[in-house]
Design a protein around this motif. Structure first.
Motif, PDB file in Angstrom:
ATOM      1  N   THR A   3       0.808  -1.033   0.096  1.00  0.00           N
ATOM      2  CA  THR A   3      -0.011   0.035  -0.051  1.00  0.00           C
ATOM      3  C   THR A   3       0.940   1.190   0.096  1.00  0.00           C
ATOM      4  N   ARG A   4       0.351   2.225  -0.618  1.00  0.00           N
ATOM      5  CA  ARG A   4       0.893   3.750  -0.575  1.00  0.00           C
ATOM      6  C   ARG A   4      -0.115   4.717  -0.342  1.00  0.00           C
ATOM      7  N   GLN A   5       0.346   5.562   0.596  1.00  0.00           N
ATOM      8  CA  GLN A   5      -0.755   6.590   1.016  1.00  0.00           C
ATOM      9  C   GLN A   5      -0.635   7.842  -0.023  1.00  0.00           C
ATOM     10  N   LEU A   6      -1.659   8.244  -0.545  1.00  0.00           N
ATOM     11  CA  LEU A   6      -1.841   9.194  -1.831  1.00  0.00           C
ATOM     12  C   LEU A   6      -2.098  10.489  -1.266  1.00  0.00           C
ATOM     13  N   LEU A   7      -2.845  10.760  -0.214  1.00  0.00           N
ATOM     14  CA  LEU A   7      -3.258  12.107   0.343  1.00  0.00           C
ATOM     15  C   LEU A   7      -2.852  12.212   1.771  1.00  0.00           C
ATOM     16  N   PRO A   8      -2.305  13.390   2.096  1.00  0.00           N
ATOM     17  CA  PRO A   8      -1.920  13.647   3.631  1.00  0.00           C
ATOM     18  C   PRO A   8      -3.078  13.457   4.499  1.00  0.00           C
ATOM     19  N   ASP A   9      -2.888  12.688   5.630  1.00  0.00           N
ATOM     20  CA  ASP A   9      -3.863  12.485   6.888  1.00  0.00           C
ATOM     21  C   ASP A   9      -4.665  13.816   7.193  1.00  0.00           C
ATOM     22  N   GLY A  32       4.775  11.154  -5.272  1.00  0.00           N
ATOM     23  CA  GLY A  32       5.063  12.494  -5.297  1.00  0.00           C
ATOM     24  C   GLY A  32       4.113  13.468  -5.965  1.00  0.00           C
ATOM     25  N   ALA A  33       2.891  12.966  -6.583  1.00  0.00           N
ATOM     26  CA  ALA A  33       2.013  13.498  -7.240  1.00  0.00           C
ATOM     27  C   ALA A  33       0.929  14.094  -6.416  1.00  0.00           C
ATOM     28  N   THR A  34       0.621  15.066  -6.685  1.00  0.00           N
ATOM     29  CA  THR A  34      -0.595  15.849  -5.774  1.00  0.00           C
ATOM     30  C   THR A  34      -1.778  16.159  -6.499  1.00  0.00           C
ATOM     31  N   VAL A  35      -2.813  16.372  -5.836  1.00  0.00           N
ATOM     32  CA  VAL A  35      -4.405  16.671  -6.468  1.00  0.00           C
ATOM     33  C   VAL A  35      -4.024  18.038  -7.254  1.00  0.00           C
ATOM     34  N   GLN A  36      -4.716  17.832  -8.593  1.00  0.00           N
ATOM     35  CA  GLN A  36      -4.655  18.845  -9.402  1.00  0.00           C
ATOM     36  C   GLN A  36      -6.034  19.184  -9.719  1.00  0.00           C
ATOM     37  N   PRO A  37      -6.664  20.328  -9.348  1.00  0.00           N
ATOM     38  CA  PRO A  37      -8.136  20.739  -9.519  1.00  0.00           C
ATOM     39  C   PRO A  37      -8.182  20.928 -11.290  1.00  0.00           C
ATOM     40  N   VAL A  38      -9.268  20.429 -11.751  1.00  0.00           N
ATOM     41  CA  VAL A  38      -9.780  20.694 -13.023  1.00  0.00           C
ATOM     42  C   VAL A  38     -10.323  21.938 -12.994  1.00  0.00           C
ATOM     43  N   PRO A  39      -9.700  22.814 -13.902  1.00  0.00           N
ATOM     44  CA  PRO A  39     -10.238  24.270 -14.048  1.00  0.00           C
ATOM     45  C   PRO A  39     -11.638  24.367 -14.703  1.00  0.00           C
ATOM     46  N   GLY A  40     -12.629  25.398 -13.919  1.00  0.00           N
ATOM     47  CA  GLY A  40     -13.724  25.568 -14.416  1.00  0.00           C
ATOM     48  C   GLY A  40     -14.844  25.033 -13.802  1.00  0.00           C
ATOM     49  N   PHE A  41     -14.628  24.396 -12.589  1.00  0.00           N
ATOM     50  CA  PHE A  41     -15.765  23.601 -11.908  1.00  0.00           C
ATOM     51  C   PHE A  41     -15.796  24.348 -10.458  1.00  0.00           C
ATOM     52  N   ASP A  42     -16.593  25.529 -10.399  1.00  0.00           N
ATOM     53  CA  ASP A  42     -16.678  26.367  -9.250  1.00  0.00           C
ATOM     54  C   ASP A  42     -18.185  26.070  -8.906  1.00  0.00           C
ATOM     55  N   LYS A  43     -19.059  25.457  -9.736  1.00  0.00           N
ATOM     56  CA  LYS A  43     -20.461  25.305  -9.172  1.00  0.00           C
ATOM     57  C   LYS A  43     -20.855  24.005  -9.596  1.00  0.00           C
ATOM     58  N   PHE A  44     -20.661  22.766  -8.996  1.00  0.00           N
ATOM     59  CA  PHE A  44     -21.113  21.305  -9.448  1.00  0.00           C
ATOM     60  C   PHE A  44     -21.162  20.493  -8.039  1.00  0.00           C
ATOM     61  N   TYR A  45     -21.787  19.490  -8.393  1.00  0.00           N
ATOM     62  CA  TYR A  45     -22.057  18.572  -7.356  1.00  0.00           C
ATOM     63  C   TYR A  45     -21.622  17.042  -7.424  1.00  0.00           C
ATOM     64  N   ALA A  46     -21.431  16.713  -8.947  1.00  0.00           N
ATOM     65  CA  ALA A  46     -20.892  15.289  -8.942  1.00  0.00           C
ATOM     66  C   ALA A  46     -20.538  15.272 -10.430  1.00  0.00           C
ATOM     67  N   ALA A  47     -19.317  14.658 -10.577  1.00  0.00           N
ATOM     68  CA  ALA A  47     -18.902  14.703 -11.973  1.00  0.00           C
ATOM     69  C   ALA A  47     -18.488  13.410 -12.460  1.00  0.00           C
ATOM     70  N   SER A  48     -18.534  13.044 -13.758  1.00  0.00           N
ATOM     71  CA  SER A  48     -17.761  11.644 -14.159  1.00  0.00           C
ATOM     72  C   SER A  48     -16.934  12.115 -15.657  1.00  0.00           C
ATOM     73  N   VAL A  49     -15.959  11.416 -15.892  1.00  0.00           N
ATOM     74  CA  VAL A  49     -15.085  11.516 -17.072  1.00  0.00           C
ATOM     75  C   VAL A  49     -15.510  10.429 -17.891  1.00  0.00           C
ATOM     76  N   SER A  50     -15.857  10.677 -19.338  1.00  0.00           N
ATOM     77  CA  SER A  50     -16.137   9.862 -20.406  1.00  0.00           C
ATOM     78  C   SER A  50     -15.020   8.759 -20.576  1.00  0.00           C
ATOM     79  N   PRO A  51     -15.429   7.833 -21.080  1.00  0.00           N
ATOM     80  CA  PRO A  51     -14.411   6.680 -21.360  1.00  0.00           C
ATOM     81  C   PRO A  51     -13.381   6.835 -22.297  1.00  0.00           C
ATOM     82  N   ASP A  52     -13.363   8.001 -23.070  1.00  0.00           N
ATOM     83  CA  ASP A  52     -12.283   8.112 -23.991  1.00  0.00           C
ATOM     84  C   ASP A  52     -11.462   9.438 -23.423  1.00  0.00           C
TER      85      ASP A  52
END
Length: 324
Positions: free
Chosen positions: A72-78, A122-142
């Protein structure tokens, strides 16, 4: 306004909406069940399409597990960044998630933001630009588009689609969701159809929405409520958590719209669901008996609230066959 006789392009959508010859029902047999967490505070997870890696969100810890080696490897700080709705990309190298900053003071909360996280050291969470008002999202298969829900007013919400890397957003469909819960939309494997939820007094329905035309077909739940759904690439349809008093995992055969119950568990399953590409491995929270919102609120303030409301992440290995 929902069309009663929609004409929708796309191979999977056409199979959803036409009354062609019904194929053999898909039968699923549980081969083994492995409990992955033991805190009683699981917040879900995700399994890679090849079934080799799992992301686990447990008791404010977010980590990656290799199923072959067990490492196992931790991905985000506690206790710094929380997450919901984690999903792997098709190549298994990145996950997308609804991330949020953990509360750092009593009564303080922060809104979620849609983000990506590469599964490299060492990777960190990167916000996807342009999502300032949303509640649930899903990326397309492609990996080129993202579908997301926006709350408009009262119980009304809209399904929107935009290029993942930025660009104009398009409202595909608006509806009265019948519930304040926001469940992430699910893409069909060909990217032509998106499933969203609609609550009804008698039985919930899934709405199959054409990405191109916005036209809709209702798929009625086999029980009172439908919670999470997950549509793997090669599972002859999708999996869903379906509930009366106890929540079980069901499979919806597409084409044919045939529901088949997969689990018959005494405790039942909670609000998270993920699968590998062919549906022979399922990841779910097990142990929630009553999903009432009042029970959820009471468990936050009453230390000795019934332990039956606690849940842990389990991995189900399945065998698939066609029942004639």
């Amino acid at each position: 306004m929902m069309s009663r006789n929609p004409t929708i392009v796309g191979r999977f959508t056409l199979m959803l909406l036409t009354a062609a010859a019904v194929p053999a029902q898909t039968k699923w047999t549980i081969v083994s069940t492995e409990q992955l967490t033991h805190s009683g505070m699981s917040n879900g997870g995700a399994i890679s399409p090849d079934g080799k890696k799992i992301v686990i969100d447990d008791s404010a810890r977010f980590f990656l597990k290799d199923l072959d080696s067990g490492q196992t490897r931790q991905l985000l700080p506690d206790n710094q960044t929380g997450s919901h709705n984690a999903v792997f990309t098709s190549d298994g190298k990145t996950i997308y998630l609804d991330a949020f900053k953990m509360a750092d003071a009593p009564g303080k909360s922060y809104p979620p933001y849609f983000a990506s996280l590469e599964l490299t050291e060492g990777a960190t969470v990167q916000p996807v630009p342009g999502f300032d008002k949303f509640y649930a999202a899903s990326v397309s298969p492609d990996g080129k588009s993202v579908a997301y829900l926006v709350h408009e007013e009262n119980l009304k919400r809209s399904l929107n689609v935009r290029p993942l890397n930025g660009g104009a957003s398009r409202k595909v469909f608006s509806w009265n969701a019948g519930s304040y819960f926001f469940r992430a939309p699910s893409w069909s494997p060909d990217g032509q159809t998106i499933l969203v939820h609609k609550g009804k007094p008698d039985r919930d329905v899934l709405l199959a929405v054409s990405v191109k035309t916005g036209e809709v077909k209702e798929i009625v739940s086999p029980r009172k409520e439908i919670y999470e759904t997950f549509w793997p690439a090669r599972a002859n349809g999708l999996f869903a958590i379906v509930c009366d008093n106890v929540c079980q995992i069901w499979h919806l055969r597409i084409p044919g719209n045939q529901w088949t119950q997969v689990t018959r568990d005494d405790l039942g399953f909670g609000g998270w669901l993920s699968a590998n590409a062919d549906g022979t491995m399922l990841l779910a929270d097990r142990g929630v008996v009553d999903r009432s919102i009042w029970d959820t609120m009471l468990s936050m303030f009453v230390r000795d609230y019934p332990t039956s409301l606690k849940c842990d992440l389990v991995l189900l290995r399945l065998k698939r066959g066609d029942a004639q």
